[in-house]
Design a protein around this motif. Structure first.
Motif, mmCIF file in Angstrom:
data_model
loop_
_atom_site.group_PDB
_atom_site.id
_atom_site.type_symbol
_atom_site.label_atom_id
_atom_site.label_comp_id
_atom_site.label_asym_id
_atom_site.label_seq_id
_atom_site.Cartn_x
_atom_site.Cartn_y
_atom_site.Cartn_z
ATOM 1 N N ASP A 183 7.067 30.973 41.786
ATOM 2 C CA ASP A 183 8.401 31.569 41.617
ATOM 3 C C ASP A 183 8.628 31.966 40.162
ATOM 4 N N ARG B 293 16.667 46.821 39.044
ATOM 5 C CA ARG B 293 17.125 45.433 38.924
ATOM 6 C C ARG B 293 17.160 45.034 37.458
ATOM 7 N N PRO B 294 18.126 44.193 37.096
ATOM 8 C CA PRO B 294 18.175 43.761 35.690
ATOM 9 C C PRO B 294 16.946 42.925 35.314
ATOM 10 N N ALA C 23 17.800 36.121 40.769
ATOM 11 C CA ALA C 23 16.470 36.281 40.160
ATOM 12 C C ALA C 23 15.476 36.945 41.109
ATOM 13 N N ASP C 24 15.932 37.324 42.310
ATOM 14 C CA ASP C 24 15.069 37.985 43.295
ATOM 15 C C ASP C 24 14.007 37.042 43.863
ATOM 16 N N LEU C 25 14.251 35.740 43.777
ATOM 17 C CA LEU C 25 13.324 34.777 44.382
ATOM 18 C C LEU C 25 13.695 34.519 45.838
ATOM 19 N N ASP C 26 14.917 34.888 46.199
ATOM 20 C CA ASP C 26 15.385 34.720 47.578
ATOM 21 C C ASP C 26 16.002 36.056 48.007
ATOM 22 N N ARG C 27 15.322 36.710 48.967
ATOM 23 C CA ARG C 27 15.816 38.036 49.395
ATOM 24 C C ARG C 27 16.497 37.978 50.753
ATOM 25 N N ARG D 207 6.838 35.131 39.519
ATOM 26 C CA ARG D 207 7.518 36.277 40.156
ATOM 27 C C ARG D 207 8.766 36.652 39.369
ATOM 28 N N CYS D 208 9.510 35.633 38.959
ATOM 29 C CA CYS D 208 10.752 35.879 38.215
ATOM 30 C C CYS D 208 10.466 36.600 36.895
ATOM 31 N N PHE D 209 9.380 36.193 36.219
ATOM 32 C CA PHE D 209 9.044 36.835 34.941
ATOM 33 C C PHE D 209 8.137 38.051 35.140
ATOM 34 N N ARG D 210 8.062 38.512 36.373
ATOM 35 C CA ARG D 210 7.365 39.757 36.709
ATOM 36 C C ARG D 210 5.905 39.791 36.272
ATOM 37 N N ILE E 37 15.324 39.796 33.919
ATOM 38 C CA ILE E 37 15.905 38.455 33.978
ATOM 39 C C ILE E 37 15.045 37.415 33.263
#
Lengths: 248, 246
Positions: A149, B74-75, B56-60, A152-155, B77
């Motif tokens: 996660d 998307r911003p 944070a786009d971890l849960d869609r 993913r969050c930090f792309r 983050i």
């Protein structure tokens, strides 16, 4: 204390040689030659170039089949470990391939594709592949979701995630598959060579068996075990140390 | 930087075995102004982390949208998780370098490390760090991406009081140097008043906004604990519903 720790393996080896020598002396028969007789045969086979040639051929087969099995097995293991539906679909296939005897695979490969090099390699790969997949799949199933996660969050790109997040977590599983793989593959290769090749350790051992030449059988076996130990010492242990240097 | 609009119509967790489905968030609408420091205050288990994970786009798996007012993308983050989530096999510096684009210079990382007092520890592996230091690395990593929005999920929980105070001060100083929109989750009202421009109080099951309150205390006076305590008491007197949330 430290001296004892260093001396212990040496003492153990000497005890083994002494036991061997004692047994050979007691039996007094060519079916169990003395360590000195085996050493002499080993030296002669090295000087004649026979042992290095056949050992080299077998090691080359080991390298090729092991690399294919590990690369393919790791990729499939990761995919199955991360995709439950695919895993459910292919799980039965894995169970079947895990339980097919090595000898059956080897015979079938030779029957279907002929007594050729690629059939020999394929037979070894098919034998090793399922166990690599199962080991790596377990690793992929137990990946830390929090770290995934975070990536993913930090792309993180897919490549970055695989290199820096997934692969280090799979390292213990890859090493387990590597060690068990080396031990398994070289035994399978000997059978493959015995049944359908005209060179390599398996072919030579078959020849020595027909001539009841136990000294040569032992000399070739010791050479091969020595090479596998060298691979462990020179490649695997340093890899382990490097990959696990972050641990306290 | 743009303003950020958060509109979550519904977030429901599906039923698992004997437990029925559970609506975690319903009709939650937030507008975050650029550079604003917002604290979300709500009871444990009310769905604050779920909200941050959605943002944070971890849960869609929800109905709604998260959008910047001036662009459709998307911003960007930065997320400071409750648990620092550092890669244990990478050093402090490598953990930070990994989240940034290759274009960011080594000097920029150096100055961030210096601001968070981590220069001496930059080549150390996370397992050898204290929890307080790991939190600082996590904060540095989140700032390193130069985010549009910084999400912080109770980042000081389980730290002892002096360490929490020190890391909070470092966070504020870094934020004042590089202002980003911040969404900070806490259930500690004093901490929220110390840090925030605006407080948002959240209800539980399903989570929605109960009230939004601007903190009137100037930032220069936030170190004065009596001013913080006075405002806290005033809040509790003026909004009795808040007491139920803490």
């Amino acid at each position: 204390m430290k001296l004892t720790k260093q001396l212990l393996p040496l003492l153990s080896l000497l005890a083994f040689l002494a036991l061997w020598q004692g047994s050979a002396f007691y039996i007094n028969n060519h079916t169990l030659p003395t360590p000195a007789a085996v050493a002499l045969v080993f030296w002669q086979a090295c000087v004649s170039g026979q042992l290095p040639f056949h050992l080299g051929v077998t090691l080359l087969r080991l390298l090729v089949s092991f690399s294919i099995a590990m690369l393919l097995g790791s990729a499939i293991g990761i995919v199955l470990g991360r995709h439950k539906k695919l895993d459910d679909f292919f799980d039965n296939w894995l169970v079947i391939f895990l339980n097919v005897p090595a000898l059956v695979t080897i015979i079938l490969c030779y029957v279907w594709f002929g007594l050729i090099e690629s059939a020999a390699i394929l037979a070894v790969v098919i034998n090793k592949l399922p166990s690599v997949i199962v080991t790596i799949r377990e690793g992929a199933r137990s990946l830390d979701q929090d770290l995934l996660d975070m990536a993913r969050c930090f792309r993180f790109s897919q490549r970055k995630t695989l290199t820096h997040v997934i692969w280090p977590q799979l390292h213990p599983f890859v090493m387990a598959a590597t060690r068990s793989g080396l031990a398994l593959i070289w035994k399978i290769i000997l059978v493959v060579e015995l049944l359908g090749r005209s060179n390599g350790m398996g072919y030579q051992l078959h020849l020595f068996f027909q001539m009841f030449d136990v000294a040569s059988i032992l000399a070739y076996t010791i050479a091969f075990v020595g090479v596998i130990q060298l691979i462990e010492l020179i490649i695997l242990k340093p890899l382990d140390r490097k990959a696990l240097r972050w641990r306290r | 930087m743009s303003d950020i609009q958060i509109n979550i119509i519904n977030k429901t967790y599906p039923a698992i075995e004997q437990a029925g489905s559970h609506t975690a968030i319903a009709d939650l609408h937030l507008s975050l102004k650029s550079g604003e420091f917002i604290c979300l205050v709500g009871p444990s288990g009310c769905g604050k982390t779920t909200l941050l994970n959605i943002i944070a786009d971890l849960d869609r798996d929800y109905q709604g949208s998260i959008a910047l007012s001036q662009q459709s993308a998307r911003p960007k983050i930065g997320y400071i998780f409750q648990n620092p989530r550092l890669l244990p096999w990478r050093t402090v510096r490598e953990n930070i370098e990994l989240v940034i684009e290759d274009s960011l210079s080594g000097n920029a990382i150096d100055s961030l490390l210096e601001a968070m007092q981590l220069t001496a520890a930059q080549h150390v592996y996370p397992e050898r760090l204290s929890l307080g230091m790991s939190r600082r690395v996590s904060i540095t990593r989140a700032f390193a991406v130069d985010p549009d929005l910084l999400l912080m999920d109770e980042p000081f929980v389980s730290l002892d009081a002096p360490t929490a105070r020190q890391v909070r001060a470092l966070l504020l100083s870094l934020w004042q140097q590089r202002p980003h929109t911040v969404l900070f989750v806490t259930h500690d009202l004093r901490e929220a008043i110390t840090l925030a421009d605006r407080l948002i109080f959240l209800s539980t099951s399903p989570m929605s906004v109960i009230s939004e309150i601007i903190v009137p205390i100037p930032r220069a006076e936030r170190h004065d604990e009596s001013a913080i305590e006075t405002f806290r008491q005033q809040l509790l007197n003026d909004y009795p519903a808040i007491k139920q949330l803490l």
